[in-house]
Design a protein around this motif. Structure first.
Motif, short mmCIF file in Angstrom:
data_model
loop_
_atom_site.label_atom_id
_atom_site.label_comp_id
_atom_site.label_asym_id
_atom_site.label_seq_id
_atom_site.Cartn_x
_atom_site.Cartn_y
_atom_site.Cartn_z
N UNK A 61 0.80 -1.23 0.00
CA UNK A 61 0.00 0.00 0.00
C UNK A 61 0.83 1.28 0.00
N UNK A 62 2.10 1.22 0.34
CA UNK A 62 3.02 2.38 0.40
C UNK A 62 2.44 3.51 1.25
N UNK A 63 1.74 3.13 2.33
CA UNK A 63 1.04 4.10 3.16
C UNK A 63 1.78 4.47 4.45
N UNK A 64 2.93 3.87 4.72
CA UNK A 64 3.65 4.17 5.96
C UNK A 64 4.35 5.53 5.84
N UNK A 65 4.21 6.32 6.87
CA UNK A 65 4.86 7.64 6.90
C UNK A 65 6.27 7.56 7.47
N UNK A 66 6.65 6.42 8.01
CA UNK A 66 7.90 6.27 8.74
C UNK A 66 9.13 6.37 7.83
N UNK A 67 9.26 5.45 6.89
CA UNK A 67 10.41 5.42 5.99
C UNK A 67 11.70 4.94 6.64
N UNK A 68 11.62 4.40 7.86
CA UNK A 68 12.81 3.92 8.56
C UNK A 68 13.38 2.64 7.96
N UNK A 69 14.53 2.25 8.44
CA UNK A 69 15.18 1.03 7.97
C UNK A 69 14.63 -0.16 8.77
N UNK A 70 14.19 -1.18 8.04
CA UNK A 70 13.72 -2.41 8.66
C UNK A 70 14.90 -3.37 8.74
N UNK A 71 15.29 -3.69 9.97
CA UNK A 71 16.45 -4.53 10.23
C UNK A 71 16.00 -5.98 10.44
N UNK A 72 16.66 -6.96 9.79
CA UNK A 72 16.29 -8.35 10.02
C UNK A 72 16.73 -8.79 11.42
N UNK A 73 15.78 -9.28 12.22
CA UNK A 73 16.11 -9.66 13.60
C UNK A 73 15.84 -11.14 13.87
N UNK A 88 12.44 -5.45 12.19
CA UNK A 88 12.03 -4.43 13.16
C UNK A 88 12.52 -3.09 12.63
N UNK A 89 11.63 -2.09 12.64
CA UNK A 89 11.98 -0.76 12.16
C UNK A 89 12.86 -0.06 13.18
N UNK A 90 13.98 0.45 12.72
CA UNK A 90 14.91 1.15 13.61
C UNK A 90 14.33 2.48 14.10
N UNK A 91 13.41 3.06 13.35
CA UNK A 91 12.85 4.36 13.71
C UNK A 91 11.65 4.25 14.64
N UNK A 92 10.68 3.40 14.28
CA UNK A 92 9.44 3.37 15.07
C UNK A 92 9.24 2.06 15.84
N UNK A 93 10.06 1.05 15.58
CA UNK A 93 9.97 -0.21 16.31
C UNK A 93 8.95 -1.20 15.77
N UNK A 94 8.25 -0.86 14.69
CA UNK A 94 7.24 -1.76 14.12
C UNK A 94 7.88 -3.08 13.69
N UNK A 95 7.14 -4.17 13.85
CA UNK A 95 7.60 -5.48 13.42
C UNK A 95 6.87 -5.88 12.15
N UNK A 96 7.58 -6.49 11.22
CA UNK A 96 7.03 -6.95 9.95
C UNK A 96 7.60 -8.31 9.62
N UNK A 97 6.85 -9.10 8.87
CA UNK A 97 7.31 -10.38 8.38
C UNK A 97 7.32 -10.34 6.86
N UNK A 98 8.42 -10.77 6.26
CA UNK A 98 8.54 -10.81 4.81
C UNK A 98 9.00 -12.18 4.37
#
Length: 138
Positions: A61-73, A88-98
């Motif tokens: 959706x390209x709807x995130x306002x963050x734009x931070x780096x997602x680090x593989x944890x 895990x996003x270095x900027x906001x802490x959000x978790x994502x699975x890819x």
């Protein structure tokens, strides 16, 4: 601006329904990343270092306002046996699975998977003592 480029910018959820053929340079390692070799039509992380960018709220959706780096944890195994990377996003802490891609670095994937074993949350030298405290035979 070409018509297709305008559609990408203006059409909500464009990347949910269209393949992503964009080439980008990884913000972490500088690797040139293209769609070839991914094994799918949607490339969402660097195959060299496995980092990504926080661009989506929902996939594509390209709807995130963050734009931070997602680090593989971490990594996990899906029901079908396919591996996925936890970011895990270095900027906001959000978790994502890819989902992993066909050309992802197997060395990097294994190093992430084995990290908990290499750095346990307890002193490994005391394993026998800890085992006996828990009723084990040592």
């Amino acid at each position: 601006m070409k018509r297709e480029q305008k559609r990408k910018l203006l059409e909500k959820n464009y990347y949910k329904h269209h393949p992503c053929n964009d080439v980008f340079t990884c913000k972490v390692c500088g690797w040139k990343v293209g769609p070839a070799g991914a094994g799918s039509e949607h490339r969402n992380h660097c195959p060299n270092c496995l980092h990504s960018l926080h661009l989506d709220v929902e996939p594509g959706d390209r709807a995130a306002d963050c734009g931070g780096i997602l680090e593989p944890i971490g990594v996990w195994v899906r029901k079908n046996g396919e591996w996925a990377v936890i970011h895990r996003c270095r900027r906001c802490g959000a978790l994502r699975s890819n989902r992993t891609a066909a050309d992802d670095s197997p060395v990097k994937l294994l190093s992430i998977a084995l990290k908990p074993l290499a750095l346990p949350p307890f002193p490994i030298e005391r394993m026998e003592e800890l085992s006996s405290l828990l009723g084990g035979g040592g």
